[in-house]
Scaffold this active site. Structure first.
Site, PDB file in Angstrom:
ATOM      1  N   LYS A 121      12.952  11.199   0.987  1.00  0.00           N
ATOM      2  CA  LYS A 121      11.649  11.579   1.528  1.00  0.00           C
ATOM      3  C   LYS A 121      11.526  13.078   1.721  1.00  0.00           C
ATOM      4  O   LYS A 121      10.463  13.651   1.545  1.00  0.00           O
ATOM      5  CB  LYS A 121      11.398  10.883   2.883  1.00  0.00           C
ATOM      6  CG  LYS A 121      11.061   9.424   2.776  1.00  0.00           C
ATOM      7  CD  LYS A 121      10.416   8.952   4.076  1.00  0.00           C
ATOM      8  CE  LYS A 121      10.194   7.454   4.079  1.00  0.00           C
ATOM      9  NZ  LYS A 121       9.722   6.958   5.383  1.00  0.00           N
ATOM     10  N   LYS A 205      12.089  -0.073  -6.476  1.00  0.00           N
ATOM     11  CA  LYS A 205      11.702  -1.102  -5.520  1.00  0.00           C
ATOM     12  C   LYS A 205      10.187  -1.135  -5.325  1.00  0.00           C
ATOM     13  O   LYS A 205       9.521  -0.095  -5.490  1.00  0.00           O
ATOM     14  CB  LYS A 205      12.456  -0.936  -4.201  1.00  0.00           C
ATOM     15  CG  LYS A 205      11.944   0.124  -3.306  1.00  0.00           C
ATOM     16  CD  LYS A 205      12.599   0.092  -1.924  1.00  0.00           C
ATOM     17  CE  LYS A 205      11.888   1.174  -1.117  1.00  0.00           C
ATOM     18  NZ  LYS A 205      12.258   1.335   0.238  1.00  0.00           N
ATOM     19  N   LYS A 208       5.086   0.739  -0.767  1.00  0.00           N
ATOM     20  CA  LYS A 208       3.731   1.086  -0.326  1.00  0.00           C
ATOM     21  C   LYS A 208       3.245   2.366  -0.983  1.00  0.00           C
ATOM     22  O   LYS A 208       2.054   2.599  -1.125  1.00  0.00           O
ATOM     23  CB  LYS A 208       3.733   1.365   1.183  1.00  0.00           C
ATOM     24  CG  LYS A 208       3.943   0.182   2.068  1.00  0.00           C
ATOM     25  CD  LYS A 208       4.182   0.658   3.522  1.00  0.00           C
ATOM     26  CE  LYS A 208       4.392  -0.511   4.455  1.00  0.00           C
ATOM     27  NZ  LYS A 208       4.796  -0.092   5.811  1.00  0.00           N
TER      28      LYS A 208
HETATM   29  P1  AMP Z   1       8.635  -0.348   5.956  1.00  0.00           P
HETATM   30  O1  AMP Z   1       7.358  -0.751   5.347  1.00  0.00           O
HETATM   31  O2  AMP Z   1       9.339   0.725   5.214  1.00  0.00           O
HETATM   32  O3  AMP Z   1       8.532  -0.106   7.439  1.00  0.00           O
HETATM   33  O4  AMP Z   1       9.589  -1.610   5.782  1.00  0.00           O
HETATM   34  C1  AMP Z   1       9.455  -2.772   6.564  1.00  0.00           C
HETATM   35  C2  AMP Z   1      10.512  -3.803   6.178  1.00  0.00           C
HETATM   36  O5  AMP Z   1      10.281  -4.261   4.833  1.00  0.00           O
HETATM   37  C3  AMP Z   1      11.947  -3.278   6.183  1.00  0.00           C
HETATM   38  O6  AMP Z   1      12.792  -4.297   6.700  1.00  0.00           O
HETATM   39  C4  AMP Z   1      12.250  -3.008   4.732  1.00  0.00           C
HETATM   40  O7  AMP Z   1      13.626  -3.106   4.451  1.00  0.00           O
HETATM   41  C5  AMP Z   1      11.467  -4.135   4.065  1.00  0.00           C
HETATM   42  N1  AMP Z   1      11.117  -3.793   2.673  1.00  0.00           N
HETATM   43  C6  AMP Z   1      10.340  -2.752   2.249  1.00  0.00           C
HETATM   44  N2  AMP Z   1      10.223  -2.741   0.906  1.00  0.00           N
HETATM   45  C7  AMP Z   1      10.947  -3.815   0.458  1.00  0.00           C
HETATM   46  C8  AMP Z   1      11.215  -4.364  -0.851  1.00  0.00           C
HETATM   47  N3  AMP Z   1      10.715  -3.820  -1.959  1.00  0.00           N
HETATM   48  N4  AMP Z   1      11.995  -5.479  -0.925  1.00  0.00           N
HETATM   49  C9  AMP Z   1      12.507  -6.056   0.190  1.00  0.00           C
HETATM   50  N5  AMP Z   1      12.286  -5.591   1.446  1.00  0.00           N
HETATM   51  C10 AMP Z   1      11.521  -4.486   1.586  1.00  0.00           C
END
Ligand code: AMP
Ligand code: TRP
Length: 344
Positions: A121, A205, A208
């Site tokens: 980031k 991966k 968002k």
């Molecule tokens: P965040 O949106 O970064 O706050 O992530 C929220 C949760 O979603 C965290 O537990 C991440 O590890 C999980 N997460 C985000 N992207 C992925 C993905 N592509 N595959 C699996 N888990 C994900």
């Protein structure tokens, strides 16, 4: 640091999601679905909308509170019950920031310098990004340990941050001669949903922040959009569906779609191949689209319904903050005593 007496307190689950951008299938399978599975299995859990983490990158103050409501609504729409689990906003419980400060004085610069998420980031711009972005994983450790949580359901990308939380817990216990005071929290990562990849590139991966809208399925997508994105998902030119797991190993896009099917239907990828191995994508993709729509539509509908009545979400968040505070406050009193702060 490994010979410590182990923590003997109760099992408790904690996880957090940032109120930034739309939630997608990766968030659902990597995190939200696991939360509800754990709740159903009877685990005590706290599920936090981590707005303090969100502001490590610039956010619009006019939108942040609504983004927080949206994540809370998604948690509830996925099946978290605010009367059974604790759903709350991070910034409404003081323990997070206070414990983060104490942990700043426990964690070592060298540990944080190894964090790949900061390198990704911050990029080449580390002179200009906020100090908060560097400190992000210390706050994450404080989130978990302010409740002495023992288990943390997250996606694969959080593995390194969880390792840091374990190191901070162990180091605190050692430094303050308080064996077993904090648990070393265990990540709950395993399963086919742990790392959902982009629908356009099986080596990246699902995220968002990917500019390609077709790379992800959002929780708020309608049925037609979900079906269209799955039909357009990249596969490869190697022909039909693989028959064995070995055949699939070199086909990342296919592996991802099979993993999504497996996670949505609570099977293993091998079981999915038993059913679809050797068949054409013209058979598999519509089946996957139907499964995804059947699974996600009720969630989308419930999310929209909840967002029509923000007062109900606010009430749940307020009650959640009270419950979270009631758990964290006595732990923070112990922490202050352990660190040696003056208190009456
Ligand atoms: P965040 O949106 O970064 O706050 O992530 C929220 C949760 O979603 C965290 O537990 C991440 O590890 C999980 N997460 C985000 N992207 C992925 C993905 N592509 N595959 C699996 N888990 C994900
Ligand atoms: N860093 C996590 C993410 O981006 C969110 C998070 C913050 C979290 N605090 C947490 C996850 C505590 C688990 C436990 O996905």
């Amino acid at each position: 640091m490994t010979d410590q007496p182990t923590y003997t307190g109760p099992d408790r689950v904690f996880s957090g999601i940032q109120p930034t951008g739309n939630l997608h299938l990766g968030n659902y399978l990597g995190a939200l679905k696991k939360f509800t599975d754990l709740q159903e299995a009877g685990w005590d859990g706290l599920y936090c909308v981590v707005d303090l983490h969100a502001i490590t990158m610039p956010q619009d103050p006019a939108l942040l509170a609504d983004q927080t409501r949206q994540i809370a609504a998604a948690m509830m729409a996925c099946g978290l019950d605010p009367d059974t689990s604790v759903i709350f906003a991070q910034s409404s419980v003081q323990a997070h920031t206070e414990l983060a400060w104490i942990f700043n004085c426990v964690a070592r610069m060298g540990w944080l310098e190894k964090m790949t998420q900061f390198k990704d980031k911050g990029g080449d711009n580390s002179e200009r990004v906020s100090v908060g972005l560097f400190d992000y994983p210390v706050l994450q450790a404080a989130d978990i340990l302010a409740y002495k949580a023992t288990h943390v359901p997250v996606g694969e990308d959080q593995k390194q941050h969880l390792e840091l939380s374990r190191n901070i817990a162990a180091r605190f216990n050692q430094q303050f001669d308080a064996p077993g005071f904090f648990p070393e929290p265990e990540p709950l990562i395993k399963g086919p949903g742990a790392r959902i990849m982009s629908l356009k590139d099986g080596t990246k991966k699902m995220s968002k922040s990917d500019p390609a809208e077709n790379s992800r399925i959002n929780l708020i997508d309608d049925a037609d959009t979900i079906a269209r994105k799955i039909k357009k998902a990249k596969t490869d030119t190697l022909g039909d569906m693989p028959v064995t797991m070995e055949d699939m190993a070199a086909r990342p896009e296919v592996e991802n779609l099979v993993g999504i099917y497996a996670a949505l239907s609570s099977q293993t990828s091998a079981q999915v191949l038993n059913q679809y191995g050797g068949k054409g994508f013209g058979t598999f993709k519509p089946a996957l689209a139907d499964l995804a729509v059947a699974h996600l539509s009720p969630i989308t509908e419930q999310m929209r319904h909840l967002l029509d009545d923000p007062a109900e979400i606010d009430l749940a968040l307020r009650k959640g903050a009270e419950k979270a505070d009631a758990i964290a406050s006595p732990i923070m009193a112990e922490v202050r005593r352990t660190v040696g702060f003056w208190q009456v």
